[in-house]
Design a protein around this motif. Sequence first.
Motif, PDB file in Angstrom:
ATOM      1  N   CYS A  25       0.853  -1.465   0.086  1.00 48.35           N
ATOM      2  CA  CYS A  25      -0.016  -0.082   0.137  1.00 48.35           C
ATOM      3  C   CYS A  25       0.891   1.274  -0.153  1.00 48.35           C
ATOM      4  CB  CYS A  25      -0.918  -0.036   1.308  1.00 48.35           C
ATOM      5  SG  CYS A  25      -2.309  -1.162   1.059  1.00 48.35           S
ATOM      6  N   SER A  26       1.936   1.040   0.652  1.00 45.48           N
ATOM      7  CA  SER A  26       2.973   2.350   0.794  1.00 45.48           C
ATOM      8  C   SER A  26       3.551   2.634  -0.562  1.00 45.48           C
ATOM      9  CB  SER A  26       3.995   2.178   1.801  1.00 45.48           C
ATOM     10  OG  SER A  26       4.944   3.160   1.790  1.00 45.48           O
ATOM     11  N   PRO A  52      -4.523   3.847   0.244  1.00 44.82           N
ATOM     12  CA  PRO A  52      -4.922   3.672   1.857  1.00 44.82           C
ATOM     13  C   PRO A  52      -5.263   2.296   2.016  1.00 44.82           C
ATOM     14  CG  PRO A  52      -5.989   5.702   0.707  1.00 44.82           C
ATOM     15  CD  PRO A  52      -5.132   4.750  -0.307  1.00 44.82           C
ATOM     16  N   GLU A  61      -7.293   1.066   3.985  1.00 38.85           N
ATOM     17  CA  GLU A  61      -8.821   1.119   4.097  1.00 38.85           C
ATOM     18  C   GLU A  61      -9.491   0.869   3.021  1.00 38.85           C
ATOM     19  OE1 GLU A  61      -7.782   5.430   4.739  1.00 38.85           O
ATOM     20  OE2 GLU A  61      -7.028   3.621   5.265  1.00 38.85           O
TER      21      GLU A  61
END
Length: 262
Positions: free
Chosen positions: A197-198, A203, A205
């Motif tokens: 995700c990074s 995000p 979520e």
Amino acid sequence: MKYELVVTDIDGTLVDDDKQVSEVTLRYIDKFREKGGLFTIATGRGEKAARPFIEKLHIDIPAIIFNGGELYHSETGPLYVHYLDKNIFNLVIDCFLGTDLGIVTYHRDRIFISDYKPPHDLYMAQERVDVERVPDIKEVDEVNKILLVGDVGKAKQLIRNLEVKNGIKINHVQTEDVYLEVIPDGVSKGEGLKELCSYLGVPIEKTVAIGDHMNDIDMIMAAGCGIAVENAMDEVKKIAKFVTKRNTEDGVAHVLKKVLNL
């Protein structure tokens, strides 16, 4: 779109019992991408065993492999790699060499065995990959993980004994009925998802994670929407927000269709 990234386990989740991805699943993956979604895999498999699925699914973003120990892009190679601590490696190998469990070690796209035992036949039949036979398994310098094949209950007890005897923690996870994996400290599919995700700027979520076994729990808990297939272990289904159809009934396609409204 509520969810931008879908990450799925392979065995017992994405593929059927013959290790095949259905045409229905492939079609819904394409539909998800057409709407701007990102799709990839998270697996305990290494580079060699994951690559055929990366190619078949036309995955163009990094995949989480080695249970989160490596973030791998098929075109540029690893974005990061975690190797097993050498002291832990030696302790585990010394402990299991004299047992009836099969030992398999990995370095990137290479797979090694030394002392051939009957459980290795289970491994070879299930994984369908080539392995290298070496005189001494401890000669392999950098190891992504150790796979112990056979009686998982016995393997877990021997690992616990090692931990108590040496006053240490050994990161290990059951990935199949006959597989116990020893992986680097701090490594998990959940941590791999966070790293992915990074890298992608998504995000967490806004992620969906799908799995079936104990090594999927961290990832399912970390994701915005954690999903278990119907054939998943009870422990996995208990922590999932949603239970989809079985792996033999296009469970991943059902997620893409229902949860993502395709």
